[in-house]
Design a protein around this motif. Structure first.
Motif, short mmCIF file in Angstrom:
data_model
loop_
_atom_site.label_atom_id
_atom_site.label_comp_id
_atom_site.label_asym_id
_atom_site.label_seq_id
_atom_site.Cartn_x
_atom_site.Cartn_y
_atom_site.Cartn_z
N MET A 1 0.84 -1.20 0.00
CA MET A 1 0.00 0.00 0.00
C MET A 1 0.87 1.24 0.00
O MET A 1 1.87 1.31 0.72
N LYS A 2 0.50 2.23 -0.81
CA LYS A 2 1.29 3.45 -0.87
C LYS A 2 1.15 4.24 0.42
O LYS A 2 0.17 4.15 1.14
N GLU A 3 2.20 5.03 0.72
CA GLU A 3 2.18 5.87 1.91
C GLU A 3 1.93 7.32 1.51
O GLU A 3 2.54 7.82 0.56
N ILE A 4 1.02 7.96 2.21
CA ILE A 4 0.72 9.36 1.94
C ILE A 4 0.89 10.12 3.25
O ILE A 4 0.10 9.95 4.19
N LYS A 5 1.96 10.91 3.37
CA LYS A 5 2.24 11.63 4.60
C LYS A 5 2.43 13.12 4.33
O LYS A 5 3.08 13.51 3.36
N LYS A 45 -6.84 11.31 9.04
CA LYS A 45 -7.07 10.24 8.07
C LYS A 45 -7.68 10.81 6.79
O LYS A 45 -8.62 11.61 6.84
N GLN A 47 -9.49 9.73 3.09
CA GLN A 47 -10.14 8.67 2.31
C GLN A 47 -9.97 9.00 0.84
O GLN A 47 -10.40 10.06 0.37
N GLU A 51 -10.23 4.01 -0.01
CA GLU A 51 -9.18 3.54 0.89
C GLU A 51 -8.85 4.61 1.92
O GLU A 51 -8.95 5.81 1.64
N TYR A 53 -6.06 6.35 4.54
CA TYR A 53 -4.63 6.55 4.75
C TYR A 53 -4.40 7.50 5.93
O TYR A 53 -5.12 8.50 6.07
N SER A 54 -3.41 7.20 6.76
CA SER A 54 -3.00 8.12 7.82
C SER A 54 -2.10 9.18 7.19
O SER A 54 -1.04 8.85 6.65
N ALA A 55 -2.51 10.44 7.28
CA ALA A 55 -1.77 11.52 6.63
C ALA A 55 -0.72 12.14 7.54
O ALA A 55 0.16 12.87 7.07
#
Length: 387
Positions: A1-5, A45, A47, A51, A53-55
């Motif tokens: 899964m890609k990471e989005i931070k 978070k 969406q 999906e 993702y924790s930002a």
């Protein structure tokens, strides 16, 4: 899964961090967030296409979320409203001075349970500054041919986040940009999501009113609209008896009324609306609603081959023949008979899924789920059929 931070997250959020929040919301929009969630004691978070993702890396404190609410709502009373047990819905807009772009969000805030105390959940749904075109959404030709008439009712249905408002807005844009028609459109929304004033239109016009801010209710909005000589009245949602009743009256008096409902398919929409009335009124209201109906369009979003999501649409055009058939059946069996007519004359979600599957747009797993769901709806309707 890609990471989005988000790399520039602050140590904490204060009520003075308006610029910081603006930067974060612009970033979240650019990475494709559909919903942005600020929750007490959780990371922020996003969406994206279904999906989550924790930002961020840090948990939000109760004070962080309270301060974010203050920046968004600009009111000390917002937190008190949540503590009283009421949710808050409003629109929020920011501007990117570097590009001149506007970013709009539909905001919902509610008090929640968080680690033994009251917390807050704020959801921001991203809204395009200008609605997409109907062609971009690949709207079915039969829908395009039947959603605009001189009078009657059009209902867009679907659960929260399925794009029904986006679809409705695209069709309104189509009217505004069509120089072959001349329509005066009055909208009543809570809150206002898409803005129509920037859509060039030579022969039509759209005037938007926010319910609870500029008029006290959807019912009052319809009453007001009827005094302003509209061609089309847009009602954000019809879910209570007064709004439904006024919607029927407006659609029977030479106006086209377009609205939304939180139902999950065509066959349950009329039954759900009719059930808002007392038992003594239901038969009469069902007859009125069926007589007024032009088309019901239901939408859901499913996973697309290659990533992202794609819309599936279920719809039924209410011809005179279909209206006659429904008006002769018992009100308690409306869902069953509407479902039969939908499968014979309209398009179910599974029918649309089959088309998308053959086009290579959805996979085996999605098609199988829709097939199972389609069968379950039929079985449920048959089980509830009153002999």
């Amino acid at each position: 899964m890609k990471e989005i931070k988000y790399e520039n997250e602050p140590t904490s959020w204060t009520e003075h961090d308006k610029q910081e929040l603006r930067n974060f919301l612009i970033w979240a929009t650019k990475v494709g967030a559909n919903d942005i969630n600020f929750v007490t004691s959780q990371k922020i978070k996003l969406q994206i296409d279904g999906e989550i993702y924790s930002a961020t890396r840090k948990m939000l404190s109760a004070e962080d979320v309270k301060n974010i609410l203050y920046i968004l709502h600009q009111s000390e009373s917002a937190h008190a409203t949540l503590l009283s047990g009421k949710a808050i819905d409003f629109a929020y807009q920011i501007n990117n001075p570097e590009t001149g772009e506007n970013y709009r969000f539909r905001v919902n805030a509610i008090s929640i349970y968080s680690r033994g105390v009251n917390g807050i959940h704020i959801t921001l749904r991203t809204i395009s500054s200008i609605p997409k075109k109907a062609s971009e959404l690949e709207v079915d030709q039969e829908i395009m041919d039947n959603y605009i008439r001189d009078e009657g009712m059009v209902i867009f249905t679907g659960s929260t986040g399925t794009g029904k408002t986006t679809l409705m807005a695209a069709l309104i844009r189509d009217i505004l940009e069509n120089n072959k028609v001349s329509k005066k459109i009055l909208t009543y929304e809570a809150p206002i999501e898409f803005i129509y004033e920037n859509i060039p239109s030579e022969r039509s016009m759209a005037v938007q009113t926010e319910v609870y801010k500029q008029v006290p209710s959807f019912k009052d909005g319809i009453v007001s609209a009827l005094r302003r000589s509209p061609d089309i009245i847009i009602i954000g949602e019809s879910r209570d008896t007064e709004t439904i009743e006024q919607s029927i009256l407006a659609s029977q008096s030479g106006h086209l009324l377009i609205t939304t409902s939180h139902t999950n398919g065509v066959s349950e929409t009329i039954k759900r609306m009719v059930n808002e009335f007392s038992k003594d009124e239901r038969n009469a209201r069902a007859l009125d609603l069926i007589a007024a109906m032009n088309i019901i369009i239901s939408q859901k979003l499913v996973s697309k081959v290659g990533g992202g999501r794609i819309a599936l649409r279920e719809y039924l055009v209410f011809t005179d023949d279909i209206k006659k058939k429904l008006q002769t059946c018992d009100v308690d069996n409306l869902s069953y008979h509407t479902r039969l007519l939908l499968k014979e004359y309209g398009q179910t979600f599974y029918m649309d899924a089959m088309k998308k599957y053959k086009e290579g747009k959805i996979g085996d797993d999605v098609l199988e789920r829709l097939k199972f769901s389609d069968k379950a709806i039929d079985e449920d309707n048959e089980k509830n059929l009153r002999k």
